[in-house]
Scaffold this motif. Sequence first.
Motif, PDB file in Angstrom:
ATOM      1  N   THR A  51       0.932  -1.189   0.218  1.00 22.13           N
ATOM      2  CA  THR A  51       0.258  -0.042  -0.259  1.00 22.13           C
ATOM      3  C   THR A  51       0.936   1.102   0.104  1.00 22.13           C
ATOM      4  OG1 THR A  51      -0.462   0.017   2.370  1.00 22.13           O
ATOM      5  CG2 THR A  51      -1.655  -1.025   0.977  1.00 22.13           C
ATOM      6  N   ASN A  52       2.399   0.998   0.130  1.00 21.21           N
ATOM      7  CA  ASN A  52       3.021   2.318   0.012  1.00 21.21           C
ATOM      8  C   ASN A  52       3.141   2.702  -1.258  1.00 21.21           C
ATOM      9  OD1 ASN A  52       4.856   4.349   0.913  1.00 21.21           O
ATOM     10  ND2 ASN A  52       6.557   2.653   1.636  1.00 21.21           N
ATOM     11  N   VAL A  53       2.459   3.489  -1.669  1.00 20.89           N
ATOM     12  CA  VAL A  53       2.417   3.598  -2.908  1.00 20.89           C
ATOM     13  C   VAL A  53       3.142   5.712  -3.109  1.00 20.89           C
ATOM     14  CG1 VAL A  53       1.363   4.656  -5.240  1.00 20.89           C
ATOM     15  CG2 VAL A  53       0.999   2.745  -4.089  1.00 20.89           C
ATOM     16  N   ARG A  54       4.482   5.817  -3.444  1.00 25.16           N
ATOM     17  CA  ARG A  54       5.046   6.881  -2.725  1.00 25.16           C
ATOM     18  C   ARG A  54       4.853   8.063  -4.116  1.00 25.16           C
ATOM     19  NH1 ARG A  54      10.457   5.592  -0.076  1.00 25.16           N
ATOM     20  NH2 ARG A  54       9.651   4.229   0.816  1.00 25.16           N
ATOM     21  N   GLU A  55       4.309   7.751  -5.193  1.00 23.59           N
ATOM     22  CA  GLU A  55       4.172   8.604  -6.603  1.00 23.59           C
ATOM     23  C   GLU A  55       3.830   8.243  -7.777  1.00 23.59           C
ATOM     24  OE1 GLU A  55       7.097  11.898  -8.914  1.00 23.59           O
ATOM     25  OE2 GLU A  55       8.551   9.807  -8.010  1.00 23.59           O
ATOM     26  N   LEU A  56       2.930   9.324  -8.184  1.00 25.02           N
ATOM     27  CA  LEU A  56       2.439   8.622  -9.311  1.00 25.02           C
ATOM     28  C   LEU A  56       3.196   9.594 -10.827  1.00 25.02           C
ATOM     29  CD1 LEU A  56      -1.816   8.120  -8.711  1.00 25.02           C
ATOM     30  CD2 LEU A  56      -0.023   6.785  -9.026  1.00 25.02           C
ATOM     31  N   ARG A  57       3.175   9.044 -11.457  1.00 22.64           N
ATOM     32  CA  ARG A  57       4.243   9.650 -12.475  1.00 22.64           C
ATOM     33  C   ARG A  57       4.447   9.920 -14.176  1.00 22.64           C
ATOM     34  NH1 ARG A  57       9.976   8.440 -12.499  1.00 22.64           N
ATOM     35  NH2 ARG A  57      10.124   9.074 -10.216  1.00 22.64           N
ATOM     36  N   GLY A  58       2.691  10.203 -14.490  1.00 20.03           N
ATOM     37  CA  GLY A  58       2.444   9.702 -15.983  1.00 20.03           C
ATOM     38  C   GLY A  58       1.724   9.110 -15.665  1.00 20.03           C
ATOM     39  N   PRO A  59       2.630   7.737 -16.290  1.00 20.03           N
ATOM     40  CA  PRO A  59       2.056   6.591 -16.606  1.00 20.03           C
ATOM     41  C   PRO A  59       2.362   5.488 -15.899  1.00 20.03           C
ATOM     42  CG  PRO A  59       3.495   6.554 -18.354  1.00 20.03           C
ATOM     43  CD  PRO A  59       3.125   7.976 -17.873  1.00 20.03           C
ATOM     44  N   LEU A  60       2.739   6.045 -14.798  1.00 16.86           N
ATOM     45  CA  LEU A  60       3.987   5.069 -14.135  1.00 16.86           C
ATOM     46  C   LEU A  60       3.693   5.387 -12.358  1.00 16.86           C
ATOM     47  CD1 LEU A  60       7.730   6.188 -15.177  1.00 16.86           C
ATOM     48  CD2 LEU A  60       6.309   4.628 -15.924  1.00 16.86           C
ATOM     49  N   LEU A  61       3.535   3.921 -11.793  1.00 16.67           N
ATOM     50  CA  LEU A  61       3.548   3.756 -10.122  1.00 16.67           C
ATOM     51  C   LEU A  61       4.666   3.262  -9.398  1.00 16.67           C
ATOM     52  CD1 LEU A  61       1.033   3.601  -8.361  1.00 16.67           C
ATOM     53  CD2 LEU A  61       0.800   1.265  -9.134  1.00 16.67           C
ATOM     54  N   VAL A  62       5.299   4.273  -8.840  1.00 18.18           N
ATOM     55  CA  VAL A  62       6.080   4.150  -7.425  1.00 18.18           C
ATOM     56  C   VAL A  62       5.605   3.949  -6.559  1.00 18.18           C
ATOM     57  CG1 VAL A  62       8.303   5.012  -7.136  1.00 18.18           C
ATOM     58  CG2 VAL A  62       7.840   5.833  -8.563  1.00 18.18           C
ATOM     59  N   VAL A  63       6.048   2.148  -6.249  1.00 22.57           N
ATOM     60  CA  VAL A  63       5.887   1.629  -5.095  1.00 22.57           C
ATOM     61  C   VAL A  63       6.804   1.198  -4.197  1.00 22.57           C
ATOM     62  CG1 VAL A  63       4.312  -0.500  -3.922  1.00 22.57           C
ATOM     63  CG2 VAL A  63       4.353   0.574  -6.579  1.00 22.57           C
ATOM     64  N   GLY A  64       6.786   1.194  -2.552  1.00 20.45           N
ATOM     65  CA  GLY A  64       7.700   1.636  -2.068  1.00 20.45           C
ATOM     66  C   GLY A  64       7.442   0.162  -0.726  1.00 20.45           C
ATOM     67  N   GLY A  65       8.781   0.394  -0.294  1.00 19.80           N
ATOM     68  CA  GLY A  65       8.863  -0.992   0.515  1.00 19.80           C
ATOM     69  C   GLY A  65       8.707  -2.166   0.548  1.00 19.80           C
ATOM     70  N   VAL A  66       9.073  -2.369  -0.974  1.00 20.36           N
ATOM     71  CA  VAL A  66       8.865  -3.410  -1.356  1.00 20.36           C
ATOM     72  C   VAL A  66      10.178  -4.835  -1.989  1.00 20.36           C
ATOM     73  CG1 VAL A  66       7.314  -3.495  -3.626  1.00 20.36           C
ATOM     74  CG2 VAL A  66      10.116  -3.138  -3.807  1.00 20.36           C
ATOM     75  N   ALA A  67       9.724  -6.385  -1.590  1.00 21.84           N
ATOM     76  CA  ALA A  67      10.606  -6.961  -1.338  1.00 21.84           C
ATOM     77  C   ALA A  67      10.569  -8.510  -2.430  1.00 21.84           C
ATOM     78  CB  ALA A  67      11.411  -7.189   0.084  1.00 21.84           C
ATOM     79  N   GLY A  68      11.715  -8.929  -2.842  1.00 25.21           N
ATOM     80  CA  GLY A  68      11.729  -9.937  -3.827  1.00 25.21           C
ATOM     81  C   GLY A  68      11.213  -9.806  -5.310  1.00 25.21           C
ATOM     82  N   VAL A  69      10.595  -8.080  -5.771  1.00 23.33           N
ATOM     83  CA  VAL A  69      10.165  -8.007  -7.222  1.00 23.33           C
ATOM     84  C   VAL A  69      11.236  -7.891  -7.772  1.00 23.33           C
ATOM     85  CG1 VAL A  69       8.880  -6.134  -8.023  1.00 23.33           C
ATOM     86  CG2 VAL A  69       8.398  -6.786  -5.700  1.00 23.33           C
ATOM     87  N   GLY A  70      11.587  -8.591  -9.066  1.00 21.05           N
ATOM     88  CA  GLY A  70      11.766  -8.169 -10.333  1.00 21.05           C
ATOM     89  C   GLY A  70      11.627  -8.307 -11.727  1.00 21.05           C
TER      90      GLY A  70
END
Length: 458
Positions: free
Chosen positions: A10-29
């Motif tokens: 749920t830690n969505v840091r930012e919306l930038r155009g078509p991009l979504l920046v999610v924080g606090g993730v682990a094990g993502v590729g």
Amino acid sequence: MTVFSEVEFTNVRELRGPLLVVGGVAGVGWDEFVEITLGSGERRHGLVLEVDRDLAVVQVLEDTAGMDPAATRAAFTGGPLRVPVGPAWLGRVCNGRGEPIDGGPPVLGPASVAVGGAPVNPVRREPPAEPVLTGVGAIDVLTTLVRGQKLPVFSAAGLPHLELAVQVAAQAVSGGEAFSVVFAGMGLTHADAAFARNGLAGRAGTGELTLLLNTADDPVIERLLTPRIALTVAEHLAFEGGRHVLVVMTDMTAYAEALREVSAARGEVPARRAYPGYLYSDLASLYERCGRIRGRPGSVTLLPVLTMPAGDITHPVPDLTGYITEGQIVLSREAHARGVYPPVDALSSLSRLMRKGAGPGRTRSDHLDVAAQLLAALARARQVRELADLVGRSALSPTDLRYLDLDEAFPQRFLAQRPDEDRPLADALDRAWDVLLTLPRSQLAMLPPEQLDAHGAS
């Protein structure tokens, strides 16, 4: 699309155009598929573009409009985007994400495959050997398309490249064997999408066509997926189903523009004409997925169509495409202005694999000789035309005047055909002979004497 989600972030840091920046993730590729849930319960989807420590940058397929970062949740699936594959795609019309727009049920299949795909291993490639006949005389005679080849069409704004792409997709055949067409339209206007859908309705009705349509008002990210889904579907039909598949993709310039837009949103350092520095490798990751594989049935043949901004063939998209592919079909503004369809510039067009798929035992015994002689005559006619502009027609020799006659006969008696005309190769070659016989026999030195005798050359 099947999603296996366990943990939502749920830690969505930012919306930038078509991009979504999610924080606090682990094990993502990288390239991992993401299911996004809005506060309203609406579901959207995305792909991981970049991972930096505990931050993941996700490109949202349906765009970020109306999203509230505080109420948005992202679930990472642990794998790339996958689509079902199999013969159920044939006869279907879908949007650029592979979702049906023909009123039918979702496309299902016995297996699902990652859309990223991979280029064909060069060690396992079989050399092309059989022609794919398009029913367009100028292509079949002068720049023959061969199974497993990638042969782009270079066009410009205002030229009938979409009409040509639809005509080829509607008419193409290859040796009477199981043959299918996958048509991927990118960045089309609604009028163009309707034109493609109507023009290909007959082939779709026979169960030989898959149609993917991405329109200009669809999310830009979808445009990057459309050709990959098309190639994924084609690869399974070919290498698992034993079909010979022609993939027509238009417009690759719209695809490259979408890639540039996403690159700018990510803040990447631009390269030539503001395109990302990896444009070459990205295009190659698409084009190199076609071919024939040793020990596997079927083949994937690729006909990408692209518009050259301002007609500039040195623009990055046609320039890099030319390095990767095996020739090009170039459309001419001059021929189009004279009302000729298809307005192919024969002297600028080339199929590097033509000799592998044309000639005795494949098309017609005189095919390669006629094509070579016709191109040589057109080149000489162009020189004579330039000379006539300098010294006047009255100063030309009788032979030179015959070359001018050939130059005038070529577009009307050979090149021109209706957009709905499926011209047999034999008819197209006979028309080429008709044009060549405008010249005296002494000027047809590239044709064997027995062929000249058979056609009454004097």
